[in-house]
Write an enzyme that holds these catalytic residues in place. Structure first.
Site, PDB file in Angstrom:
ATOM      1  N   HIS D 135      56.383  39.524  32.102  1.00 24.59           N
ATOM      2  CA  HIS D 135      55.293  39.458  31.128  1.00 24.59           C
ATOM      3  C   HIS D 135      55.249  40.730  30.289  1.00 24.59           C
ATOM      4  O   HIS D 135      55.874  41.729  30.620  1.00 24.59           O
ATOM      5  CB  HIS D 135      53.947  39.301  31.849  1.00 24.59           C
ATOM      6  N   LYS D 139      49.431  43.154  30.654  1.00 26.31           N
ATOM      7  CA  LYS D 139      48.859  42.295  31.697  1.00 26.31           C
ATOM      8  C   LYS D 139      48.372  43.164  32.853  1.00 26.31           C
ATOM      9  O   LYS D 139      49.113  44.024  33.332  1.00 26.31           O
ATOM     10  CB  LYS D 139      49.936  41.314  32.175  1.00 26.31           C
ATOM     11  N   THR D 146      50.576  32.052  37.951  1.00 23.10           N
ATOM     12  CA  THR D 146      51.563  30.975  37.946  1.00 23.10           C
ATOM     13  C   THR D 146      52.678  31.248  38.942  1.00 23.10           C
ATOM     14  O   THR D 146      53.097  30.356  39.689  1.00 23.10           O
ATOM     15  CB  THR D 146      52.142  30.808  36.520  1.00 23.10           C
TER      16      THR D 146
END
Lengths: 250, 250, 250, 250
Positions: D135, D139, D146
């Site tokens: 990511h 974040k 997920t």
């Protein structure tokens, strides 16, 4: 303990099968035969399942003989036609034991079989789809049969879902867009060091799904062979079954 | 603080340049001009470096005017020919300030420039090499200019090292092996969701090297633009310089 | 024709070296010796270069003996310390032939050596960098020495270029962010079917550069071994040389 | 033509939904409302399905109000607990129209939903499995929800199939092996330039299967939103439904 005999036991695949049968906790080796050995040694008394990995020119005769001797057969040899399969079906109808099985798989690599299946499932949900296969440079045919099959499966799944052609604004190209199989572009890479690899790529605005199967070595076929042996030994698959996907919980 | 003016400031690239110049710690925005604005506002007094991102039809005139006004220029507009470059060189020879610079880059994405360079360095050491590029499906040409250039660079490096053709036993193919650029196979994938991506694959017995550059967004060009602005502002690059690789420590 | 003797010729690596020397157009096998064989058979008369692939406990003695006999040595055995290297240097100073060479490489895979080098070159140009290595699950140490080395090289190159720490807003983590080596996150995957693989990932706004080296098989070390044999045989590398990157045109 | 109203129409997601509804051939925009607008404008007379993309603090009230007005709702806002879902169920039981639907999805990216599903299907057939998520570096939590969910699904599928722990001989590690979720190692990469990406890796002797989902942009959620709108509009899903996998043909 499932008693397994191997026909073609000294071949490249057969020797791996002998090792796999010896190493698995629930299988034991019965007979390991090769060219010139007497197949009639294999009987329901000493063998539950035969694994046959030889060459197309002798495989049909081997399978017919083994069926007539009352044993179940898992076949890894390639070259099966509808006509040959019909001969096996006829032999099974006249077989000594009820519910005898012959299982034939064009590909025993579980990763490849799953990738092919997942590609078909994913296909209806994406605007774009392409297939890249990568193999060693000694391969004489391009693209691989597996990639061709995957592209056909994607195309069929798109059609069934009512999707139109994939978007492609290409106006000038000297061949880089690859081979078109039922509307799906297929690319074949040949690279020293590789064995057999396949990628199915799917795209929508802002997202991509990639499914990749790598076969680094023919030992990768052994889990599939053992799975077939176990499934066939249950007696639950009478007649001819083609394709490892029949034995996966898909 | 490097004072930067932007010509084409309202364009897709130029607006990103304005933001990048405003956000960087060592640059500040002088003038932001677009079509119709008066370029003579830009002078050595208010501007150290101009970034020019317009269209091929006006870029040459812009650059010639800016050179005549005594400022250094970083050009991102495409469409430069040898003839146009010669006109810029002549203008620089008659420029008001000594050692003025014009820098032109076909690609400002550092990842793409590095991948292209690494591919050339790696090429002599591998038996096999292929190139895959992947773009959005609205692209009209295939393969991309970058992939074509990478394949040419690999081929030249192989030749210089005395390597022969890549191994390839393919006998039957319906086009899946792609386009052959100077002996190197190039594959172009078009997939919704992608932007601009390139892979160079190299293989020897038992090993593979993969170099991949992904450009997800045109904002990826900004570090390259700022690098060029910083290098040009040092005064160390008089004359015309073409290619971002000149500013990387390679 | 370069005359090559192999010490450790029956070992896993040595047997590959014997094959590689036999198959290359410019090398020929002189002597193939293994444990218990008499090393004094190897002389400048019958051998240009010795390749030594044994075990750390005997390698130093082998190399010292071979140097004393006047031949050049390429060493693939691991476990070399500064102290051992000093002993080799002393032996070379007293060697019978002028300009004798000993070459030692921790890794002969050209793809891995290039990836490590490219990672260092790329590092200054990206805001983010991480390393992922993937190996077979029988490996007892994590991360791999190669990945550790690559992370150190990236960190040093970032520091030299004046870059600060990589951006990372992580507040809550149960260990998924991996091991931090000099500020660079390193992740180790263990997966049945893999051999030795490494990825260096670099990112800026809107772009990514990925450099990946795959070693599928120890045969991948052979091009590096042959390269070392050829370079050493030129006589251009007197003394001790460590690392295959010295022989690549980087 | 399905008449669609959007609540949260000026938000990052909602504005994409407005565009998607306008662009699709089988949907048309009814009302586009945002904070402060009167929800009672939305009625069964002007709207078939409402898409609600707001913030957790107001979403429950919005949904309860819309249910009471007799319209079906597709909800993309996160933060749903069992207690909140029970409130929606109670509202549906007292709703003016029979068979009203509320659909809630934690993830509308079809590639991510399919990857999660494929990972569960593949898990029983492989000795090894690991998950890597990648990511952007802003974040705050690692690993992603997920990836955590995918690891749990893999672990559950392995357990149901009778598989033991994954093989791992690691003896020394400084954290590179990642976080262990129900026995499955999960690695989180944070790299500038990335958005949201996940890989599930599976391995047997000699083979690997990789399933990768890339979300480059939040526009990737639109096909999932439109799919949900179409499914809900059929009236075939009365009550509360959670998860886009319910609408895929899996």
């Amino acid at each position: 303990m499932i008693k397994v005999s191997v026909v073609g036991a000294k071949g490249r695949m057969g020797s791996h099968v002998v090792d796999a049968v010896n190493n698995a906790a629930d299988t034991e080796l019965a007979l390991a035969l090769d060219a010139g050995d007497d197949l009639t040694q294999i009987t329901p008394g000493n063998t539950d399942v035969v694994v046959e990995f030889t060459v197309p020119s002798v495989s049909l005769d081997n399978v017919l003989a083994l069926v007539a001797q009352g044993v179940d057969v898992v076949v890894g040899t390639t070259g099966w036609t509808d006509e040959k399969l019909d001969q096996v079906r006829a032999a099974l109808a006249a077989a000594p034991r009820e519910g005898q099985s012959v299982f034939i798989a064009p590909n025993f690599a579980i990763s490849a079989v799953l990738a092919d299946y997942f590609a078909k499932v994913a296909a209806p949900y994406f605007e774009s789809a392409e297939v890249i296969e990568l193999h060693h440079p000694n391969k004489v045919d391009a693209p691989s049969g597996t990639a061709f099959h995957t592209a056909q499966g994607i195309a069929a799944a798109r059609k069934a879902a009512g999707l139109g052609p994939v978007p492609d604004a290409t106006e000038t190209d000297g061949g880089s867009r690859g081979q078109v199989v039922d509307g799906i572009h297929v690319h074949a890479v040949r690279l020293r060091g590789l064995n057999a690899h396949e990628e199915a790529l799917f795209g929508n605005d802002g997202e991509q799904l990639t499914i990749r199967a790598d076969s680094f070595d023919r030992i990768s076929f052994m889990p599939g062979v053992l799975l077939a042996v176990r499934k066939v030994s249950t007696g639950a698959y009478p007649g001819v079954t083609v394709g490892l996907d029949n034995f996966l919980d898909l």
